[in-house]
Design an enzyme around this catalytic site. Structure first.
Site, mmCIF file in Angstrom:
data_model
loop_
_atom_site.group_PDB
_atom_site.id
_atom_site.type_symbol
_atom_site.label_atom_id
_atom_site.label_comp_id
_atom_site.label_asym_id
_atom_site.label_seq_id
_atom_site.Cartn_x
_atom_site.Cartn_y
_atom_site.Cartn_z
ATOM 1 N N ASP A 221 0.846 -1.195 0.000
ATOM 2 C CA ASP A 221 0.000 0.000 0.000
ATOM 3 C C ASP A 221 0.885 1.249 0.000
ATOM 4 O O ASP A 221 1.690 1.453 0.911
ATOM 5 C CB ASP A 221 -0.891 -0.014 1.246
ATOM 6 C CG ASP A 221 -1.813 1.193 1.306
ATOM 7 O OD1 ASP A 221 -2.934 1.086 0.802
ATOM 8 O OD2 ASP A 221 -1.404 2.240 1.853
ATOM 9 N N TYR B 225 2.784 9.720 0.303
ATOM 10 C CA TYR B 225 3.771 9.073 1.171
ATOM 11 C C TYR B 225 5.205 9.221 0.644
ATOM 12 O O TYR B 225 6.155 8.954 1.354
ATOM 13 C CB TYR B 225 3.493 7.567 1.305
ATOM 14 C CG TYR B 225 2.147 7.175 1.820
ATOM 15 C CD1 TYR B 225 1.326 8.075 2.506
ATOM 16 C CD2 TYR B 225 1.672 5.875 1.623
ATOM 17 C CE1 TYR B 225 0.073 7.688 2.963
ATOM 18 C CE2 TYR B 225 0.431 5.485 2.079
ATOM 19 C CZ TYR B 225 -0.368 6.398 2.745
ATOM 20 O OH TYR B 225 -1.602 6.002 3.188
ATOM 21 N N LYS C 33 -2.866 5.899 -4.232
ATOM 22 C CA LYS C 33 -3.965 6.818 -3.930
ATOM 23 C C LYS C 33 -3.805 8.161 -4.629
ATOM 24 O O LYS C 33 -2.689 8.676 -4.756
ATOM 25 C CB LYS C 33 -4.053 7.037 -2.412
ATOM 26 C CG LYS C 33 -4.145 5.746 -1.618
ATOM 27 C CD LYS C 33 -4.136 5.975 -0.120
ATOM 28 C CE LYS C 33 -3.949 4.659 0.618
ATOM 29 N NZ LYS C 33 -2.558 4.197 0.613
ATOM 30 N N HIS D 76 -7.719 9.470 -1.894
ATOM 31 C CA HIS D 76 -7.068 9.447 -0.578
ATOM 32 C C HIS D 76 -7.938 10.066 0.518
ATOM 33 O O HIS D 76 -8.110 9.480 1.588
ATOM 34 C CB HIS D 76 -5.728 10.181 -0.668
ATOM 35 C CG HIS D 76 -4.737 9.756 0.372
ATOM 36 N ND1 HIS D 76 -3.383 9.682 0.137
ATOM 37 C CD2 HIS D 76 -4.891 9.375 1.660
ATOM 38 C CE1 HIS D 76 -2.763 9.276 1.230
ATOM 39 N NE2 HIS D 76 -3.646 9.093 2.164
#
Length: 321
Positions: free
Chosen positions: A51, A56, A86, A119
């Site tokens: 994921d 990130y 996302k 997201h």
């Protein structure tokens, strides 16, 4: 020897997703090489679901790890992996969705993503560089137009499945009222101390799979704490079974029919987090867990600031446990 992880079939697209994925978000951020090395260890341990997200900044190291795993023969084909990424909130507008997934694919060095999620249920200005943000940089999400472009991502073959993250029942209802392709997944905070009972029932009735982030409370991050790992009831059950509190939490989630995104870069804990399929919780243990008091760990306000639109989103999710 690598452990085998069972899969769940996402009903809206007949895609099989491993029920435990490895999270890649680190707070504070770590060096890309550290992330890459951890992902390679995870593949060796048996993880096949990873994921990530544009926000990130781990898409690139994940892509490099996949390339290296193929080179090393740890996997024979990219198709053995399930990759979730996302759509970041700064790209959550009609004309930016398809370019955003293409950017993620370049970062990942992949031709397709398995699951692409919205997201957050809001839009942020592209000027946003840090959190919290000023009110002028937060906007409501135009769910209809953004979801149409998420559907386009699937139609173009850029992703096999589409879904959402952090969506309340109210936001899901709004999305479902116009969606041609329903969301396959809603990824939300969930663990024994935030059970999301109402939301899970809502999603189950509509064939939306619930996936849990922060299943272990996101300890050692700026948004999480140690309330899961230090929970007396979970510790007591773990001790009696010769397991870790993390394993008890992950097993409980699995028994609720929920998949989990668990993040650990520690080699031993990675393996422990997969070792939840050969045993089960007793009825008495499950009852003890069901009586735990509930508290949401992560709020939009704690990340973005206590703005009206943000507090409204937090209020929508506050009664869904």
């Amino acid at each position: 020897m690598a452990m085998a992880v069972p899969g769940i079939t996402l009903s809206s697209c007949h895609l099989t997703m491993p029920v435990i994925g490895m999270g890649t978000a680190s707070s504070p951020p770590v060096a890309p090489e550290t992330t890459k090395a951890a992902i390679i260890e995870a593949i060796k341990a048996g993880y096949r679901h990873f994921d990530t997200a544009f926000a990130y900044r781990t898409e690139q190291p994940l892509g490099e790890a996949i390339a290296e795993a193929l080179h090393l023969g740890l996997i024979k084909s990219r198709d053995e992996l399930f990759i979730t990424s996302k759509l970041w909130s700064s790209f959550a507008e009609k004309d930016l969705v398809v370019p955003a997934i293409k950017m993620s694919l370049r970062n990942l060095q992949l031709d397709y993503i398995d699951l692409y999620l919205i997201h957050w249920p809001l839009r942020l200005s592209q000027e946003v560089r840090q959190m919290p943000v000023i009110r002028e940089h937060i906007f409501p999400l135009d769910i209809k137009s953004v979801w149409e472009q998420m559907e386009e991502c699937k139609n173009l073959g850029l992703t096999k499945a589409i879904g959402v993250s952090n969506f309340s029942c109210k936001k899901l209802e709004e999305l479902l009222s116009t969606a041609k392709i329903p969301p396959a997944v809603n990824q939300v905070e969930m663990n024994p101390l935030w059970k999301q009972k109402k939301l899970r029932e809502f999603c189950k009735a509509r064939d939306i799979h619930v996936s849990a982030f922060s299943p272990l409370g996101a300890n050692n991050t700026k948004w999480g704490d140690n309330r899961i790992l230090d929970c007396d009831v979970l510790e007591e059950i773990a001790k009696a079974k010769g397991k870790t509190t993390a394993q008890i939490s992950l097993r409980w989630l699995y028994e609720q029919g929920v998949s989990s995104i668990a993040k650990s870069f520690n080699k031993e804990r990675m393996k422990q987090n997969l070792d939840i399929f050969e045993w089960s919780l007793t009825e008495e243990e499950s009852n003890k867990i069901s009586q735990l008091s509930q508290r949401k760990g992560i709020t939009f306000a704690s990340i973005l600031g206590p703005h009206d639109l943000v507090l409204e989103l937090d209020a929508e999710t506050s009664d869904e446990y």
